[in-house]
Write an enzyme that holds these catalytic residues in place. Structure first.
Site, PDB file in Angstrom:
ATOM      1  N   ASP A  41       0.827  -1.208   0.000  1.00 54.79           N
ATOM      2  CA  ASP A  41       0.000   0.000   0.000  1.00 54.79           C
ATOM      3  C   ASP A  41       0.860   1.257   0.000  1.00 54.79           C
ATOM      4  O   ASP A  41       0.649   2.187   0.785  1.00 54.79           O
ATOM      5  CB  ASP A  41      -0.935  -0.002   1.215  1.00 54.79           C
ATOM      6  N   THR A  42       1.858   1.278  -0.887  1.00 47.78           N
ATOM      7  CA  THR A  42       2.715   2.455  -1.055  1.00 47.78           C
ATOM      8  C   THR A  42       2.853   2.753  -2.539  1.00 47.78           C
ATOM      9  O   THR A  42       2.667   1.871  -3.388  1.00 47.78           O
ATOM     10  CB  THR A  42       4.121   2.221  -0.460  1.00 47.78           C
ATOM     11  N   HIS A 114      12.942  -2.329 -11.176  1.00 51.51           N
ATOM     12  CA  HIS A 114      12.834  -2.415 -12.638  1.00 51.51           C
ATOM     13  C   HIS A 114      12.359  -1.091 -13.215  1.00 51.51           C
ATOM     14  O   HIS A 114      11.536  -0.381 -12.615  1.00 51.51           O
ATOM     15  CB  HIS A 114      11.878  -3.532 -13.041  1.00 51.51           C
ATOM     16  N   HIS A 136      18.916  -3.551 -11.966  1.00 53.48           N
ATOM     17  CA  HIS A 136      17.601  -3.355 -11.344  1.00 53.48           C
ATOM     18  C   HIS A 136      17.596  -3.860  -9.904  1.00 53.48           C
ATOM     19  O   HIS A 136      16.788  -3.398  -9.089  1.00 53.48           O
ATOM     20  CB  HIS A 136      16.504  -4.029 -12.173  1.00 53.48           C
ATOM     21  N   ASP A 211      12.031 -16.734  -7.738  1.00 52.92           N
ATOM     22  CA  ASP A 211      11.833 -15.738  -8.793  1.00 52.92           C
ATOM     23  C   ASP A 211      11.597 -16.439 -10.126  1.00 52.92           C
ATOM     24  O   ASP A 211      10.625 -16.170 -10.846  1.00 52.92           O
ATOM     25  CB  ASP A 211      13.061 -14.832  -8.854  1.00 52.92           C
ATOM     26  N   LYS A 212      12.462 -17.381 -10.455  1.00 53.04           N
ATOM     27  CA  LYS A 212      12.336 -18.095 -11.739  1.00 53.04           C
ATOM     28  C   LYS A 212      11.159 -19.061 -11.721  1.00 53.04           C
ATOM     29  O   LYS A 212      10.440 -19.191 -12.719  1.00 53.04           O
ATOM     30  CB  LYS A 212      13.635 -18.820 -12.048  1.00 53.04           C
ATOM     31  N   ARG A 357       2.826   0.348 -34.532  1.00 56.44           N
ATOM     32  CA  ARG A 357       3.403  -0.983 -34.744  1.00 56.44           C
ATOM     33  C   ARG A 357       3.534  -1.312 -36.231  1.00 56.44           C
ATOM     34  O   ARG A 357       3.381  -2.434 -36.672  1.00 56.44           O
ATOM     35  CB  ARG A 357       2.573  -2.071 -34.039  1.00 56.44           C
TER      36      ARG A 357
END
Length: 560
Positions: A41-42, A114, A136, A211-212, A357
């Site tokens: 909540d920030t 990131h 990052h 993470d992976k 695009r």
């Protein structure tokens, strides 16, 4: 027993299994601790909603538009699952609720740093604008400090030691420095938390971490590609902490999960090959890079250049994927753009191509990496490719020169080509050489003349996570006799993957090599793409073996 364990722990159980419940598309119903809720909540964490996990991949896979926000929640959940599994199955480890909370918060905050378009920002944009050595992960640690200070969050209020445990959480995100790791392993310094906890979020040894395990499942599902049916819960639930042959304690795995672990790394390879480095995705990313670099000196984000914003957390916390729209508004006002007329026109055209695009950079093709190119930079390779149209002497009996001439004749569509180069061929070769002719001749050159600035040469490195090594060689597996022992305690010393019997049983299906290097070429100007193909093929004829041909991309096939 549960009440006694709770009373003995340094963190109240309400702070670990709080009231926040989340339904996730990948993991189902999740429960997150109160500290996680406070951090979420920030503004710094909510920013992750506006950062796509896969950057430009949604250009090709429309459903691959999930954000860093949901990925971070998933990593927090898996980190908690792993530690809880160890707490239940190995109570002798003495893990506490504060251990659990530290790993969960590290998982939650590991991607705070990131930038826009994920790895495009720190991998392509920042090096091009002169920012070196920034990652990052460093940005995540910077924003974590900013987040806690700006919102008056004290870890002490959640049963942790603010200074000591914040330092441990940062190390779990960044990875422990090799020199510090060696000192702690040798007993010259102490691990603030159990050693094996530092490899759950960011595993610097084998690369297998939560993470992976989260993004393997999430990215495969969102992109809709084949991911070896990647459900890796067994790797978490059946792992145990063991003392290894080098005397250190690590999270180890039963040998029968050797193939499951390999499938995880294989999923990584396939995602990089098919999704993350897809030719259209990379073309779009290179266009983003060129646009940001092109306006970098005139564009200001909250009064600063982007190269300076990454060091200012108060400004960096507002930077997200809306950056392209901000640049578009910047280019729409010539007075604020402060660019020359020619540069402004080029950047406006590039932004229009990105926005619609249409007319993306053309992928010319790729070849396996030739050994002769190992000592050259991508810029030098681009120069060599352009210069390759200036053919060497046409010597009778020189197979390489004959093959070179034959390729040029075929590509120039000269049906009347003879054993010696035609005048038209020689004219093209003279015009294509960066050193041939005078300045006047260069000024009168054909619009189809190829220049190094037209090309982007990319050295692709597709691997399983440890470059040219088998990542399973860096994992540890139970001894075969121990894997049949008690469920809650494994005796004996775990064996490193490169000497484990599990590897000997798997040699038949392991790949012969774990690193695939390629050279891939993109052309910025579509009108010069056909001549870029000719140059790339001619260069390949000089550098590669006789039976290696350029693999043309669909972009070029469509143009032709």
């Amino acid at each position: 027993q549960r009440r006694a364990a709770t009373a003995a722990a340094s963190v109240p159980v309400a702070a670990v299994r709080g009231p926040l419940q989340v339904t996730d598309a990948t993991h189902g119903r999740l429960e997150l601790p109160l500290l996680a809720q406070r951090i979420m909540d920030t503004a710094a964490f909510q920013r992750l909603r506006r950062l796509k996990q896969l950057g430009a991949c949604c250009v090709v896979w429309p459903s691959a538009s999930h954000s860093r926000f949901e990925h971070s929640i998933g990593v927090c959940h898996l980190a908690g699952q792993w530690v809880r599994s160890l707490m239940v199955n190995q109570p002798e480890l003495g893990l506490t609720c504060s251990d659990l909370l530290c790993v969960q918060i590290a998982g939650l905050c590991h991607d705070l740093g990131h930038g826009p378009f994920s790895h495009v920002f720190d991998g392509l944009v920042l090096p091009a604008v002169g920012v070196r050595g920034w990652s990052h992960e460093q940005g995540s640690v910077m924003l974590l400090d900013h987040l806690l200070a700006a919102n008056s969050i004290r870890l002490d209020d959640y049963g942790l030691d603010h200074m000591r445990d914040l330092a441990a959480i940062k190390e779990m995100i960044l990875g422990v420095e090799p020199a510090v790791r060696r000192a702690r392993d040798a007993g010259r310094a102490a691990w603030p938390r159990p050693r094996f906890l530092y490899d759950i979020v960011n595993n610097c040894e084998s690369g297998l971490d939560v993470d992976k395990l989260d993004y393997f499942q999430r990215d495969v599902s969102s992109a809709g590609v084949d991911g070896n049916n990647c459900k890796f819960f067994e790797l978490i639930s059946r792992s145990r902490v063991m003392r290894c042959t080098d005397g250190l304690e690590r999270i180890c795995f039963p040998p029968e999960l050797y193939k499951s672990a390999f499938r995880a790394f294989q999923t990584r390879y396939h995602l990089h090959e098919e999704v993350y480095t897809h030719r259209t995705v990379k073309a779009y990313e290179y266009m983003i890079r060129d646009l940001i670099v092109g306006v970098h000196e005139s564009f200001r984000f909250r009064g600063s250049r982007l190269a300076d914003v990454v060091h200012d957390p108060a400004k960096y916390v507002a930077l997200n994927d809306s950056l392209l729209d901000m640049i578009g508004c910047h280019l729409a006002d010539p007075e604020s753009a402060r660019l020359s007329a020619g540069r402004l026109r080029d950047m406006q055209d590039l932004f229009a191509r990105l926005d619609s695009r249409s007319s993306l950079y053309a992928c010319v093709g790729w070849i396996p990496f030739p050994p002769g190119a190992a000592s050259k930079s991508c810029e030098q390779l681009a120069q060599d490719i352009c210069a390759s149209l200036n053919a060497p002497a046409w010597r009778q009996g020189d197979a390489r020169a004959v093959r070179h001439r034959s390729i040029l004749n075929d590509l120039l569509d000269d049906s009347s080509a003879s054993e010696s180069p035609s005048s038209a061929d020689c004219d093209v070769l003279r015009r294509s050489s960066p050193t041939a002719g005078s300045a006047a001749a260069a000024a009168a050159a054909s619009p189809a003349q190829l220049e190094p600035a037209d090309l982007i040469v990319e050295v692709q490195k597709l691997h399983f996570g440890k470059k040219d090594e088998n990542p399973l060689d860096h994992m540890y597996f139970f001894p075969f006799d121990a894997s049949r022992g008690a469920a809650h305690r494994v005796d004996g010393h775990a064996e490193r993957g490169d000497v484990s019997k599990a590897k000997l049983r798997s040699l038949a299906w392991l790949p012969p090599q774990f690193l695939d290097r390629r050279i891939r070429v993109f052309c910025r100007r579509l009108d010069r793409a056909p001549i870029a193909v000719k140059a790339f093929r001619a260069w390949n004829a000089r550098y590669s073996s006789a039976n290696v041909e350029v693999v043309l991309s669909q972009d070029i096939i469509d143009i032709e």
